[in-house]
Design a protein around this motif. Structure first.
Motif, PDB file in Angstrom:
ATOM      1  N   ALA A   3      37.177  44.689  12.259  1.00 45.92           N
ATOM      2  CA  ALA A   3      38.349  44.913  11.715  1.00 45.92           C
ATOM      3  C   ALA A   3      38.318  46.370  11.373  1.00 45.92           C
ATOM      4  O   ALA A   3      39.130  47.278  11.896  1.00 45.92           O
ATOM      5  CB  ALA A   3      38.635  44.353  10.382  1.00 45.92           C
ATOM      6  N   GLU A   4      37.315  47.233  11.247  1.00 44.05           N
ATOM      7  CA  GLU A   4      37.046  48.549  10.859  1.00 44.05           C
ATOM      8  C   GLU A   4      37.322  49.267  12.276  1.00 44.05           C
ATOM      9  O   GLU A   4      37.874  50.220  12.416  1.00 44.05           O
ATOM     10  CB  GLU A   4      35.859  49.118   9.966  1.00 44.05           C
ATOM     11  CG  GLU A   4      35.750  48.332   8.565  1.00 44.05           C
ATOM     12  CD  GLU A   4      34.587  48.902   8.068  1.00 44.05           C
ATOM     13  OE1 GLU A   4      33.750  49.404   8.623  1.00 44.05           O
ATOM     14  OE2 GLU A   4      34.332  48.336   6.930  1.00 44.05           O
ATOM     15  N   GLU A  40      40.825  49.488  13.383  1.00 40.38           N
ATOM     16  CA  GLU A  40      41.646  50.316  12.775  1.00 40.38           C
ATOM     17  C   GLU A  40      41.189  51.870  13.065  1.00 40.38           C
ATOM     18  O   GLU A  40      42.132  52.651  13.502  1.00 40.38           O
ATOM     19  CB  GLU A  40      41.317  50.154  11.037  1.00 40.38           C
ATOM     20  CG  GLU A  40      41.940  48.938  10.606  1.00 40.38           C
ATOM     21  CD  GLU A  40      41.606  48.812   9.081  1.00 40.38           C
ATOM     22  OE1 GLU A  40      40.675  49.847   8.667  1.00 40.38           O
ATOM     23  OE2 GLU A  40      42.280  48.017   8.380  1.00 40.38           O
ATOM     24  N   MET A  58      46.788  43.709  12.673  1.00 37.35           N
ATOM     25  CA  MET A  58      45.704  42.921  12.661  1.00 37.35           C
ATOM     26  C   MET A  58      45.583  42.154  11.427  1.00 37.35           C
ATOM     27  O   MET A  58      46.129  42.603  10.463  1.00 37.35           O
ATOM     28  CB  MET A  58      44.575  43.966  12.921  1.00 37.35           C
ATOM     29  CG  MET A  58      43.195  43.182  12.509  1.00 37.35           C
ATOM     30  SD  MET A  58      41.790  44.515  12.417  1.00 37.35           S
ATOM     31  CE  MET A  58      42.379  45.127  10.725  1.00 37.35           C
ATOM     32  N   LEU A 112      42.764  39.640   9.104  1.00 35.66           N
ATOM     33  CA  LEU A 112      41.445  39.242   8.992  1.00 35.66           C
ATOM     34  C   LEU A 112      41.427  37.929   8.101  1.00 35.66           C
ATOM     35  O   LEU A 112      41.701  37.811   6.813  1.00 35.66           O
ATOM     36  CB  LEU A 112      40.727  40.384   8.294  1.00 35.66           C
ATOM     37  CG  LEU A 112      39.191  40.196   8.116  1.00 35.66           C
ATOM     38  CD1 LEU A 112      38.472  40.099   9.110  1.00 35.66           C
ATOM     39  CD2 LEU A 112      38.615  41.500   7.081  1.00 35.66           C
ATOM     40  N   ILE A 121      40.949  38.304  13.598  1.00 36.43           N
ATOM     41  CA  ILE A 121      39.660  38.209  13.428  1.00 36.43           C
ATOM     42  C   ILE A 121      39.101  37.351  12.264  1.00 36.43           C
ATOM     43  O   ILE A 121      39.462  37.369  11.185  1.00 36.43           O
ATOM     44  CB  ILE A 121      39.121  39.707  13.092  1.00 36.43           C
ATOM     45  CG1 ILE A 121      39.664  40.673  14.207  1.00 36.43           C
ATOM     46  CG2 ILE A 121      37.767  39.820  13.297  1.00 36.43           C
ATOM     47  CD1 ILE A 121      39.392  42.317  13.566  1.00 36.43           C
TER      48      ILE A 121
END
Length: 507
Positions: free
Chosen positions: A89-90, A93, A103, A105, A127
């Motif tokens: 996820a990072e 971004e 997105m 999570l 994700i």
């Protein structure tokens, strides 16, 4: 070759340059063009080679064209652990900051309400860990019929954690016409079977031999007694120019105890393991990444996929039970072209485990000679047990008198004839055994007087003349309440209690 040669958009190239990268790794150079061509893909590469960016970057450009819908994610990325999901996820971004992409999570350990809200607003990239995704799917909070792109990351780790049945269920809910990308460090038979079932004519990319350790990592094994592990670890942390280190143990309890021990000795350390809730695990990782602590004690929940820059050392406090875990553990250092060092502590009970590791990696791990390195003598794997306290310790064999100097066994007095310990003469003044009557000259056992005819020790009367005791079970019974006792009668007459049915009362 540069990222511009791979066919990525200008907006994406700006984000890549902002992250400080300009040259793709081998896995990225081979995978990105194939993903952009919408081909299915099987990518086998050792950890730390940039696998995450090899699917994140092309996905951003693919998803830049399209429209999102409520409860129907356009793409799905499956990760085995919460930490890996958060790390992907990072990456989205950071690399997708110049694109209008949403997105979500989906991981356990956090509130489900915010996740459901994000799904209802529509997401381009979902994700998720398999457990939380299956939970929301069964509750009817998510639809997978609009998902055109599936990524199965760390597939061999999914196998180890028992997620393969969940993945098969998830794949069966997705559209048949989709693009599927499978990434793994190894390719065991169950993963090969999964790929054959759910991938269509995939391109196979293999940038290194499966389960090969990174050549940028200097590997050592340290032969150590199990009771000396902490002492040796502290010595290496102080003397081997450690800037940041990850220390792996096989058990969660060992992780907790090791972190406490390091803190007590003044080290800046933290811990991460499966018994911690998600917020605590994220907080510890943030401390490690920010430099507030420089040592992180971990269980294997953190062994795979975590990308922390600048990890100089990895210590396997316990030799891993599974050889594949060794490759993933030491892969936390030596990433993105950097060099690193990995030390594995090998106790006598770990010899078979380290042989399995060497068999898998195809290399003999050299023994680290601590004495030659100037950090003290190398602990011996056959260390003697600690001696008991002095007051309890028996003299060692070499401290005892030589057997030849002791009195011959024949010269010792028989145990039956010895005087009480207090009345005996000193050992030096006793008569030698040769002066006693030889055993052969004693009267044979058959000619000795019977035990009954011998004089009693205290001149008691013979056993036959003593008054016999009344056996316990023949003693007269005491009269019960309401019964009257009979006076003793003459010999031969009835002297027991009067039976109640006779109705005779005593006069």
């Amino acid at each position: 070759m540069s990222f511009a040669d791979l066919g990525l958009s200008d907006e994406l190239l700006k984000a890549i340059i902002a992250k400080g990268y300009d040259t793709p790794t081998p896995i990225q150079a081979q995978a990105i063009p194939s993903v952009l061509m919408m081909r299915d893909l099987i990518a086998i590469a050792q950890t730390g080679t940039g696998k995450t960016a090899s699917f994140v970057l092309p996905m951003i450009d693919i998803l830049a064209h399209g429209r999102r819908r409520a409860m129907m994610p356009r793409s799905l990325i499956l990760e085995p652990t919460r930490e890996l999901a958060a790390q992907v996820a990072e990456n989205f971004e950071a690399y997708g900051k110049n694109h209008d992409l949403k997105m979500a999570l989906l991981i356990g350990g956090v509130q489900m309400g915010d996740q459901v809200k994000a799904l209802n607003e529509g997401v381009d990239v979902l994700i998720a860990t398999p457990g939380r995704l299956m939970d929301l799917f069964e509750r009817g909070k998510i639809l997978l019929t609009g998902c055109d792109l599936l990524v199965i990351d760390e597939a061999d780790r999914m196998l180890d954690m028992g997620f393969i049945p969940d993945i098969e269920t998830i794949c069966s809910k997705l559209p048949a016409q989709r693009q599927t990308l499978l990434f793994s460090a190894t390719m065991p038979p169950p993963i090969k079977k999964l790929a054959d079932k759910f991938l269509s004519n995939p391109k196979l990319i293999e940038v290194a031999r499966p389960a090969t350790a990174n050549i940028n990592i200097a590997q050592h094994k340290v032969l150590v007694d199990v009771r000396k592990k902490r002492e040796v670890l502290r010595t290496l942390l102080k003397t081997d120019n450690v800037s940041t280190a990850m220390i792996f143990a096989n058990r969660k309890t060992t992780v907790r105890e090791l972190n406490k021990s390091l803190l007590d000795h003044g080290f800046k350390s933290g811990e991460i393991h499966g018994d911690m809730d998600q917020s605590s695990r994220i907080a510890e990782l943030d401390k490690f990444k920010d430099g507030r602590i420089n040592i992180l004690c971990c269980s294997d929940v953190a062994a795979r996929g975590l990308d922390v820059k600048g990890v100089s050392h990895v210590f396997n406090f316990d030799t891993p039970w599974h050889p594949d875990d060794y490759v993933h553990r030491i892969g936390r250092t030596g990433r993105a072209g950097a060099t690193g060092r990995a030390f594995t502590f090998v106790a006598p009970a770990d010899l078979e485990a380290i042989e399995n590791v060497e068999k898998l990696t195809g290399m003999k791990i050299p023994v680290y000679d601590m004495k030659a390195a100037g950090v003290g003598a190398e602990p011996d794997t056959q260390v003697e047990a600690e001696a008991p306290p002095a007051r309890e310790r028996r003299p060692r064999r070499e401290e005892r008198a030589p057997r030849e100097a002791r009195a011959p066994r024949e010269a010792r007095a028989p145990r039956e004839e010895r005087a009480p310990r207090e009345e005996r003469a000193p050992r030096e003044e006793r008569a030698p055994r040769e002066e006693r009557a030889p055993r052969e000259e004693r009267a044979p056992r058959e000619e000795r007087a019977p035990r009954e005819e011998r004089a009693p020790r205290e001149e008691r009367a013979p056993r036959e003349e003593r008054e016999p005791r009344t056996p316990r079970n023949e003693e007269p019974r005491r009269p019960r309440r309401g019964e009257q006792a009979e006076a003793p009668s003459a010999p031969g007459e009835w002297n027991g209690p009067v039976p109640g049915f006779l109705g005779i009362s005593a006069l």
